[in-house]
Design a protein around this motif. Sequence first.
Motif, mmCIF file in Angstrom:
data_model
loop_
_atom_site.group_PDB
_atom_site.id
_atom_site.type_symbol
_atom_site.label_atom_id
_atom_site.label_comp_id
_atom_site.label_asym_id
_atom_site.label_seq_id
_atom_site.Cartn_x
_atom_site.Cartn_y
_atom_site.Cartn_z
ATOM 1 N N GLU A 1 1.567 -2.790 -13.842
ATOM 2 C CA GLU A 1 0.799 -2.065 -12.828
ATOM 3 C C GLU A 1 -0.525 -1.600 -13.430
ATOM 4 O O GLU A 1 -0.569 -1.060 -14.534
ATOM 5 C CB GLU A 1 1.603 -0.864 -12.338
ATOM 6 C CG GLU A 1 0.876 -0.034 -11.298
ATOM 7 C CD GLU A 1 1.642 1.223 -10.924
ATOM 8 O OE1 GLU A 1 1.450 1.735 -9.813
ATOM 9 O OE2 GLU A 1 2.452 1.689 -11.772
ATOM 10 N N ILE A 2 -1.598 -1.852 -12.699
ATOM 11 C CA ILE A 2 -2.920 -1.450 -13.178
ATOM 12 C C ILE A 2 -3.245 -0.062 -12.624
ATOM 13 O O ILE A 2 -3.178 0.164 -11.406
ATOM 14 C CB ILE A 2 -3.993 -2.465 -12.764
ATOM 15 C CG1 ILE A 2 -3.728 -3.810 -13.467
ATOM 16 C CG2 ILE A 2 -5.385 -1.966 -13.102
ATOM 17 C CD1 ILE A 2 -4.709 -4.891 -13.122
ATOM 18 N N ILE A 3 -3.573 0.824 -13.517
ATOM 19 C CA ILE A 3 -3.903 2.201 -13.145
ATOM 20 C C ILE A 3 -5.411 2.366 -13.178
ATOM 21 O O ILE A 3 -6.060 2.093 -14.192
ATOM 22 C CB ILE A 3 -3.242 3.214 -14.105
ATOM 23 C CG1 ILE A 3 -1.725 2.990 -14.165
ATOM 24 C CG2 ILE A 3 -3.576 4.636 -13.678
ATOM 25 C CD1 ILE A 3 -1.020 3.122 -12.842
ATOM 26 N N ASN A 4 -5.960 2.825 -12.069
ATOM 27 C CA ASN A 4 -7.400 3.058 -11.958
ATOM 28 C C ASN A 4 -7.649 4.559 -11.993
ATOM 29 O O ASN A 4 -7.345 5.282 -11.039
ATOM 30 C CB ASN A 4 -7.932 2.458 -10.657
ATOM 31 C CG ASN A 4 -9.431 2.647 -10.502
ATOM 32 O OD1 ASN A 4 -10.111 3.047 -11.442
ATOM 33 N ND2 ASN A 4 -9.947 2.353 -9.310
ATOM 34 N N SER A 5 -8.220 5.023 -13.094
ATOM 35 C CA SER A 5 -8.538 6.451 -13.210
ATOM 36 C C SER A 5 -9.995 6.741 -12.867
ATOM 37 O O SER A 5 -10.501 7.828 -13.131
ATOM 38 C CB SER A 5 -8.235 6.939 -14.635
ATOM 39 O OG SER A 5 -9.085 6.299 -15.576
ATOM 40 N N ALA B 1 -7.067 -7.713 -0.561
ATOM 41 C CA ALA B 1 -5.828 -6.945 -0.380
ATOM 42 C C ALA B 1 -5.291 -6.413 -1.697
ATOM 43 O O ALA B 1 -4.478 -5.486 -1.708
ATOM 44 C CB ALA B 1 -4.778 -7.831 0.295
ATOM 45 N N THR B 2 -5.729 -7.005 -2.827
ATOM 46 C CA THR B 2 -5.220 -6.550 -4.124
ATOM 47 C C THR B 2 -6.258 -5.754 -4.907
ATOM 48 O O THR B 2 -6.106 -5.554 -6.107
ATOM 49 C CB THR B 2 -4.757 -7.754 -4.965
ATOM 50 O OG1 THR B 2 -5.855 -8.656 -5.155
ATOM 51 C CG2 THR B 2 -3.600 -8.466 -4.294
ATOM 52 N N GLU B 3 -7.353 -5.299 -4.209
ATOM 53 C CA GLU B 3 -8.319 -4.478 -4.925
ATOM 54 C C GLU B 3 -7.657 -3.201 -5.413
ATOM 55 O O GLU B 3 -6.612 -2.775 -4.907
ATOM 56 C CB GLU B 3 -9.515 -4.149 -4.031
ATOM 57 C CG GLU B 3 -9.196 -3.213 -2.886
ATOM 58 C CD GLU B 3 -10.417 -2.874 -2.037
ATOM 59 O OE1 GLU B 3 -11.449 -3.552 -2.194
ATOM 60 O OE2 GLU B 3 -10.334 -1.937 -1.227
ATOM 61 N N ILE B 4 -8.289 -2.585 -6.413
ATOM 62 C CA ILE B 4 -7.676 -1.433 -7.075
ATOM 63 C C ILE B 4 -8.378 -0.171 -6.572
ATOM 64 O O ILE B 4 -9.531 0.100 -6.913
ATOM 65 C CB ILE B 4 -7.802 -1.560 -8.600
ATOM 66 C CG1 ILE B 4 -7.330 -2.967 -9.039
ATOM 67 C CG2 ILE B 4 -6.978 -0.488 -9.294
ATOM 68 C CD1 ILE B 4 -7.686 -3.306 -10.465
ATOM 69 N N SER B 5 -7.693 0.574 -5.761
ATOM 70 C CA SER B 5 -8.313 1.712 -5.080
ATOM 71 C C SER B 5 -8.671 2.825 -6.063
ATOM 72 O O SER B 5 -8.095 2.942 -7.144
ATOM 73 C CB SER B 5 -7.371 2.249 -3.999
ATOM 74 O OG SER B 5 -6.150 2.667 -4.590
ATOM 75 N N ARG B 6 -9.645 3.655 -5.651
ATOM 76 C CA ARG B 6 -10.105 4.764 -6.496
ATOM 77 C C ARG B 6 -8.942 5.696 -6.794
ATOM 78 O O ARG B 6 -8.136 6.030 -5.937
ATOM 79 C CB ARG B 6 -11.242 5.521 -5.800
ATOM 80 C CG ARG B 6 -10.839 6.084 -4.441
ATOM 81 C CD ARG B 6 -12.000 6.683 -3.694
ATOM 82 N NE ARG B 6 -12.403 7.982 -4.241
ATOM 83 C CZ ARG B 6 -13.072 8.899 -3.569
ATOM 84 N NH1 ARG B 6 -13.432 8.649 -2.305
ATOM 85 N NH2 ARG B 6 -13.409 10.032 -4.138
ATOM 86 N N ASN B 7 -8.864 6.025 -8.085
ATOM 87 C CA ASN B 7 -7.794 6.911 -8.550
ATOM 88 C C ASN B 7 -6.417 6.416 -8.091
ATOM 89 O O ASN B 7 -5.518 7.199 -7.817
ATOM 90 C CB ASN B 7 -8.012 8.343 -8.061
ATOM 91 C CG ASN B 7 -9.266 8.955 -8.641
ATOM 92 O OD1 ASN B 7 -9.540 8.812 -9.827
ATOM 93 N ND2 ASN B 7 -10.047 9.620 -7.795
ATOM 94 N N GLY B 8 -6.292 5.103 -7.996
ATOM 95 C CA GLY B 8 -5.044 4.516 -7.512
ATOM 96 C C GLY B 8 -4.517 3.460 -8.474
ATOM 97 O O GLY B 8 -4.704 3.539 -9.698
ATOM 98 N N SER B 9 -3.876 2.434 -7.923
ATOM 99 C CA SER B 9 -3.256 1.419 -8.770
ATOM 100 C C SER B 9 -3.139 0.115 -8.005
ATOM 101 O O SER B 9 -3.342 0.052 -6.793
ATOM 102 C CB SER B 9 -1.874 1.878 -9.234
ATOM 103 O OG SER B 9 -0.997 2.018 -8.125
ATOM 104 N N ALA B 10 -2.806 -0.928 -8.749
ATOM 105 C CA ALA B 10 -2.487 -2.235 -8.181
ATOM 106 C C ALA B 10 -1.148 -2.658 -8.764
ATOM 107 O O ALA B 10 -0.845 -2.391 -9.923
ATOM 108 C CB ALA B 10 -3.571 -3.255 -8.520
ATOM 109 N N PRO B 11 -0.308 -3.307 -7.961
ATOM 110 C CA PRO B 11 1.039 -3.643 -8.433
ATOM 111 C C PRO B 11 1.009 -4.671 -9.562
ATOM 112 O O PRO B 11 0.024 -5.385 -9.771
ATOM 113 C CB PRO B 11 1.726 -4.195 -7.187
ATOM 114 C CG PRO B 11 0.609 -4.682 -6.323
ATOM 115 C CD PRO B 11 -0.542 -3.763 -6.581
#
Length: 731
Positions: A290-294, A327-337
């Motif tokens: 899982e990619i974590i976007n901080s 659909a798989t972009e990594i949202s702000r302060n969010g994550s991607a599976p």
Amino acid sequence: MFTACEIPDKPDFQTSHRVEAPILYNKTFQFMGEDDNVLIDSTSADFDSLFSVDGDNFISLVNEQDFDLGDLNDAIPEVDIDPTSFSSAVGEIELGSFSSGGGNLGTASFQDLTGNNPAAFSAGTPLPPSGGPTAPYNIDIGSNADYFVSATLKNGALEITITNDLGFDIDAIYLDLNSNNTTISTTTINNVVHSSTASGTFNFTDGDVLEDINLDVSLEWSAQNTQADPNELIVESAEGVDLFASQVQAVVGSQDFTTSNVSNFDNSEFIFDDPSHYVELESGDLEIAEIINSIDITVEQMEISFPGIRSAPFGAGDSLVIVYSGATEISRNGSAPARQVDLSGYRIYANNNQVEYNIVAQTENTQTGSGAQARVITENDQVSSSVAISNLIVGEAFGLIVPQTVLLSDDDPNNGVDQLDVFNDSEAEISEVDGLSDLSKKLEGLEFTEPSLSINYTTTVGVPTTIYGAILGVSGNGTPVYLTGNTGSEYEITSPINGLQENGTDIPIGNLIKFEIDPSSTSGTINFDEATTNVDDFLNNLPSEIRFIGKAAVNENSEEGSVTNPIEFEPVISVNLPLAFRTTQAATFKDTTDQDLSNLPSPDNGDSNTITDGKLVINYDNGLPMNVDLEIKFLDSEYNAFETLTIDRLEAAGVDANGFVDSPANGRTTMIALNAEQLRQLYRTRYLEISAGLLSTDTSGDGSGNEVKIRTTDFITISVNADFTIESEVN
């Protein structure tokens, strides 16, 4: 039947008569053929594929069959790549426009800047010189810079654009850029004529902080007439010029950031020391956790590329790229599976045993679209995850296979780890040599003089491989003989090889053998002959079973090469025994026939008749190139021998210079006299067993025997006749 009569001189008298009994035994045996009366029946299931006959009827014993030497699949390198955590930081944040452009950032009036009443200076009115820079006038531009709140700068510049609508030409505009009340940078704009726009640039140094930005503006002009009614000096815009910050609170444009790193490839079994080296995977998995976007901004597109992981046709443009977008972009302060990729069929090129990966990312542009708002971003904000490349099974490898020694058969832990025993059926590879067991029983004692044994193989081994092993042949009667290399030959082993045993004891190196597999070809032949091995002793033992244990030393010299999975190694053993041989002891052949002599008289049966004299007459034609020692056994109804007669040296046929028969010994006769005890027992006979001991002539007298050669048509005829004298008493 012949009878001699006597004239009795008493009431009781005896008569005697001579009896020639019917032939007890009469057979012709051809050496090999398709009849019952052959020494070797070539049509039997035991021998139907064992012999080859040339145009001159010369016989060769030929046997070719699979010879299991185990497999080399343990030589396929096991590879592993260290899992790697990665993070890709935003890095320096680029600042562009400080405002959306919906209006100016601030203004200063004619009176603010000159101190004069604008009503007195309509167009065409003389304007006295300023006499130097005017007093600074402060313009708050931060309130109108809707894209900017604050920033900690690293480098770059800010360009301020100003329009002169004051009605006169300005010699110089002196600007101080302030953060709150602190001047951060200054600049001067020269010669700004009326109704023109000009720009000035503020340069920054690392650590400068901008917030609540404002300008102190001071003018200088020469005497002139005003050109228009007085108006304002307008600050049109503020634009970053290669302006980068370590932290911002702003509405920022799209940010690009990249990261490159490597994962380490295990080098314990395989080394990539050239860009062309690779492993092609039969199977494997690549998993990105899982990619974590901080980052307080959405990563609209991110590509993770692996230049050295390639699909067919394996060019640089075929590298693996994993894309996050839409659909798989990594949202702000969010994550991607998490994402997983099946690596079956991929090749990994890992020069210096490192797998490179690159991350290229692009964030959203918060200055476009609705709902734009300032974001707080630092250069250390990041997206993070980990990459695991696991469950790798190599289908093919090209590079440096690390030297290793592998067992060629299953290791039974009951007799020790890495210990192979030639008599452990769970560990030894056992090959049955069809027909040799029965041949050894029929022709025991032959010594073949021109034997050869070869191992023909096909293989996909692409690196030099040496087999060290024990090849043990066991004859039909259980006699073991090892195949070994002669001193100084390529097959000789001179250093100890640990872990090869016979019944728990290390096999001496003198009983071991080695041979090499040629990596430059997909097939090859290993020839064992009398010059290099003890193949004569090995094959003269007529092994019906061959046992093998061994180890393979793979790529001992660390050469570049390739292997495929599974490693094909298909050996076929070929035995060639031309029936050119000598006998140092008689080779024997046996035949049993029915012969009921129960009608012969014997005192044991209370008969009044008595056999007083008797002999056996043996007539023979010998077309075999060997002397024959004949043994006749008289067997009772239980096949127990109660009498054995031996006749030495039935004469051999003559041979030519090549060892072939050229003059059979025909019409020969020999006889043997029977004593009273033997005559008394003859009535017990139910069977005759004829044993022929075949022995080549020995003209040298050293006991080695001459070498002779056999044709299928070579034969021997043996006829056994009985001649008895029977005495009868008449009362």
